[in-house]
Design a protein around this motif. Structure first.
Motif, PDB file in Angstrom:
ATOM      1  N   LEU A 425       0.829  -1.208   0.000  1.00 50.26           N
ATOM      2  CA  LEU A 425       0.000   0.000   0.000  1.00 50.26           C
ATOM      3  C   LEU A 425       0.863   1.257   0.000  1.00 50.26           C
ATOM      4  O   LEU A 425       0.558   2.236  -0.695  1.00 50.26           O
ATOM      5  N   ARG A 429       0.749   4.011  -2.854  1.00 48.85           N
ATOM      6  CA  ARG A 429       0.511   5.413  -2.517  1.00 48.85           C
ATOM      7  C   ARG A 429       1.586   6.305  -3.124  1.00 48.85           C
ATOM      8  O   ARG A 429       1.301   7.372  -3.675  1.00 48.85           O
ATOM      9  N   VAL A 436      -7.573   1.268  -4.896  1.00 45.10           N
ATOM     10  CA  VAL A 436      -6.943  -0.036  -4.672  1.00 45.10           C
ATOM     11  C   VAL A 436      -8.003  -1.128  -4.704  1.00 45.10           C
ATOM     12  O   VAL A 436      -9.065  -0.995  -4.072  1.00 45.10           O
ATOM     13  N   PHE A 458      -7.404  -0.333   6.883  1.00 43.28           N
ATOM     14  CA  PHE A 458      -8.374   0.448   6.116  1.00 43.28           C
ATOM     15  C   PHE A 458      -9.411   1.154   6.985  1.00 43.28           C
ATOM     16  O   PHE A 458     -10.210   1.935   6.474  1.00 43.28           O
ATOM     17  N   TRP A 486      -4.379   3.068   4.160  1.00 47.13           N
ATOM     18  CA  TRP A 486      -4.949   3.522   2.886  1.00 47.13           C
ATOM     19  C   TRP A 486      -6.320   4.129   3.145  1.00 47.13           C
ATOM     20  O   TRP A 486      -7.246   3.440   3.558  1.00 47.13           O
ATOM     21  N   LEU A 490     -11.527   1.960  -2.269  1.00 42.60           N
ATOM     22  CA  LEU A 490     -11.173   0.555  -2.053  1.00 42.60           C
ATOM     23  C   LEU A 490     -12.265  -0.348  -2.607  1.00 42.60           C
ATOM     24  O   LEU A 490     -13.458  -0.067  -2.459  1.00 42.60           O
TER      25      LEU A 490
END
Length: 753
Positions: A425, A429, A436, A458, A486, A490
């Protein structure tokens, strides 16, 4: 309850059914095979050699103790989530399961054999309690005899003139619901059709009669020798598992060696040379080299090379391992980090009677990177709207792995799915992806801790899963770490093979409104298992009694619903690739039913309900013009149609016409890919049935084909990324809709630019 074991996890569905021989964790599970069949005398010698693993007359003292310990665990409500009394009713269930583990396709035993076995139906409970194996050995001994008889019959058929393929004969390959063959004559008829089908497959693949005869003669000889190699511990494990699996589908017994292999598979590491091995004819061959391991560093071995002898240390004797079981060879090659092992290796291109080369390697701890999380970036074009293209990061997670021992010892480099995903992640990023997709397709589960901690990447603290124990006490397992890895858009991609820990994660993401769930309804495994070491109670220094993977609890989503039986239902659905009546928790007759408990307070970052109709419409419109997606849907429909037939024609003209149609279809699709500018299918010219089984193909070509398959077009993954890109665009361009879907824009989960 957790005092039983520090290793609480959610196991991979269907991957740990009780096979007669559980191979090494770093070894492909393939049928054991033996040496080439050159003549009857050589074949007999081969089978006789394998029979050195004759069954003992009585169980070992350790097996008697292990059986009693398993009984104590599974019958006690302090340990088992749903204990069942070990009585005549359970004995009958055990009997049916043990029969299925021996002859699930009903191609060896006759109805008369089963009638004799029926005397054991109400005695297996007493056998477990007393640690007796008499019934198990008696049934297995006859099974081994029947295998030898069937192999002899099949090999004799190869000498006969029965290979004309006209008329309307069919081979019934799905015999789950079939009756037991009435007598030997009925078995003969069944095996005749089976052998003819094997012959026809090879003939359609272009093999000549002499080559076909040699291949099948070797195949059938290998079957007999493979069964002859099975040991008492294999029979014991299978028999005890007929009891464990009768309690519930995910309770299993492991012998000490099997337990070691299971733990290695969970830790994603081992101490050895870093080579994946496979049985090839009568020797163990190197299938793959793990990058960075001792075998790779040596530069002296390669895929296809055969290992014919193994020696320990600088000067230990070299042991000839030709004809050995693969798990025995693996046990010799593995060893403590820093120790030396010597291998006598014959190159893949050389004859087996060539002089071997000696290779010395120092064992190391090897990480199985091919089974770890990995990432890529997909670029989703703007389309007709003219909006900017979107770059979607994809993380593929095959399992919720964790090195339990490494974590306990606080080793900085212990394997962890969460730690690996967090690193990926950060990388995505840094590359400025717009969203993602976490790909959990065919992720059968793993560590409960990893499921909780991965969810924490998350969300910003909160309950992830509720766990109800056998006594009814409910505990809430939460992410306790502040901050998230993140915050952006998603999506979670699942299919029917996504189970257990995958369902905990996907369910939590759905309950929090943190991301979209896309794909097929998941497996439906909503139970928690502990790995219980049976050597704990006698406090043995060495492993003697094995371990039990024991169901201790049921898990529930933060919203209170269970995933048991029902699974996770996606927000955006794809066509079902597998019929729910054929695969999933609901197919187990002794699975726990679905139920619900009270919800626990948790943050709702978003509500995607107002967005879903728009996403569905865009998805439907796009897939109508997506040839790869359409081809996939066509193939799924065709597969399910064929699967429902349960038999196949033995008419050569029909089979050849079907093969030609498939060949034409592949060529037409490849040509259309060229005309549309799509990526070519690297396996388009190598997708026809070659009639061979695992262990019969050229290892180097087989591995190359597997690698090529990784580059095949994946329309489901690309469509998932496109759906996420649609969501991002819709929410960025429609303030009113965005306010409905993501009312707490300042919180994690804010999708707007």
């Amino acid at each position: 309850m957790k005092a039983l074991s520090r290793r609480t996890y959610l196991s991979a569905a269907l991957l740990l059914a009780a096979p007669l021989a559980l191979l090494g964790a770093d070894t492909p599970v393939v049928p054991p095979v033996a040496s080439p069949a050159t003549d009857a005398q050589a074949d007999k010698a081969l089978i006789d050699k394998a029979k050195v693993t004759s069954l003992p007359a009585a169980p070992t003292t350790d097996q008697v103790t292990a059986a009693k310990l398993v009984y104590g665990l599974l019958s006690d409500s302090r340990y088992a989530y749903r204990p069942r009394p070990l009585d005549d009713a359970l004995s009958t269930d055990m009997y049916e399961r043990y029969l299925e583990s021996l002859d699930g396709s009903k191609q060896f035993f006759t109805a008369a054999d089963i009638a004799k076995f029926d005397a054991y139906k109400l005695k297996l409970d007493d056998a477990i309690k007393a640690g007796r194996l008499d019934p198990a050995y008696a049934m297995f001994s006859l099974y081994r005899k029947r295998v030898d008889e069937r192999v002899a019959y099949a090999r004799n058929l190869l000498k006969q003139d029965i290979f004309e393929f006209e008329g309307s004969d069919r081979f019934e390959y799905d015999r789950e619901e079939a009756a037991w063959p009435a007598d030997t004559a009925a078995l003969d008829a069944l095996w005749k059709q089976s052998v003819r089908n094997d012959w026809l497959r090879l003939k359609l693949a272009g093999k000549k009669p002499d080559e076909i005869r040699k291949t099948l003669d070797k195949r059938y000889t290998n079957l007999a020798s493979g069964i002859a190699e099975l040991k008492g511990e294999d029979v014991f494990q299978t028999f005890v598992n007929s009891y464990a699996n009768a309690i519930d589908p995910h309770t299993d017994y492991f012998t000490p060696r099997s337990a070691d292999n299971f733990n290695l598979s969970m830790s994603l590491s081992l101490e050895g040379i870093g080579a994946v091995l496979q049985r090839q004819d009568d020797v163990v061959a190197i299938r793959e080299i793990v990058p960075g391991g001792p075998a790779s560093k040596s530069g002296k071995v390669k895929p296809g090379d055969r290992v014919v002898a193994v020696g320990q240390g600088e000067s230990g004797p070299m042991e000839d391992v030709v004809g050995w079981r693969i798990d025995d060879v693996v046990a010799k090659i593995r060893g403590e980090k820093g120790t030396k092992v010597r291998l006598d290796v014959i190159p893949a291109e050389a004859d087996l009677d060539s002089k071997p080369a000696r290779v010395v390697m120092v064992r190391e701890k090897v990480r199985l990177e091919d089974q770890a999380a990995k990432s890529e970036i997909l670029t989703i074009p703007a389309g007709a709207s003219g909006q900017a293209e979107k770059r979607i990061g994809v993380i593929e997670l095959p399992g919720f792995y964790q090195d339990f021992e490494g974590r306990r010892l606080n080793k900085g480099d212990y394997a962890s799915a969460t730690r690996d995903v967090a690193k990926l992640l950060a990388k995505l990023r840094a590359e400025n992806v717009d969203g993602v997709v976490l790909d959990l397709r065919n992720n059968g589960g793993g560590s409960l801790n990893e499921a909780i901690e991965l969810t924490g990447l998350f969300i910003d603290r909160g309950p992830v899963v509720q766990v109800r124990e056998s006594g009814g006490r409910v505990s809430v397992e939460s992410d306790q770490d502040a901050g998230i890895a993140w915050e952006g858009p998603l999506a979670v991609l699942i299919n029917r093979g996504s189970a257990s820990a995958s369902e905990i994660f996907a369910g939590a993401i759905q309950d929090y409104g943190r991301g979209l769930v896309i794909g097929e309804t998941s497996f439906g495994k909503g139970t928690v298992q502990n790995l219980v070491d049976l050597d704990r109670w006698p406090a043995n220094e060495a492993a003697r009694f094995g371990q039990v993977k024991l169901t201790i609890a049921q898990f529930f989503r933060p919203s209170g619903g269970s995933t048991q039986n029902k699974g996770i239902v996606p927000d955006i659905t794809f066509p079902a690739s597998v019929d729910a009546s054929e695969f999933g928790e609901s197919t187990y007759e002794n699975a726990l039913p679905w139920t619900r408990i009270a919800a626990v307070p948790h943050t709702r970052y978003g509500n995607f309900a107002p967005l879903l109709p728009k996403l569905d419409a865009l998805h439907e419109a796009r897939t109508k013009g997506d040839r790869e997606f359409q081809w996939w849907a066509e193939d799924v429909a065709q597969f399910r149609e064929k699967q429902a037939e349960k038999s196949i024609s033995l008419n050569e003209a029909e089979r050849r016409a079907e093969r030609d149609r498939e060949d034409t279809k592949r060529k037409q699709r490849q040509a259309e890919r060229l005309s549309l500018g799509l990526a070519l299918d690297p396996l388009a010219d190598d997708s026809a049935d070659d009639g061979l089984q695992a262990g019969e193909r050229d290892l180097r070509k087989d591995v190359a084909r597997e690698k090529a398959a990784e580059d095949r077009p994946d329309p489901l993954l690309r469509e998932s990324a496109a759906i996420l890109a649609d969501a991002i665009r819709l929410l960025n361009n429609d303030g009113k809709l965005s306010a409905q879907v993501l009312p707490t824009a300042q919180q994690p989960g804010h999708w707007a630019d």
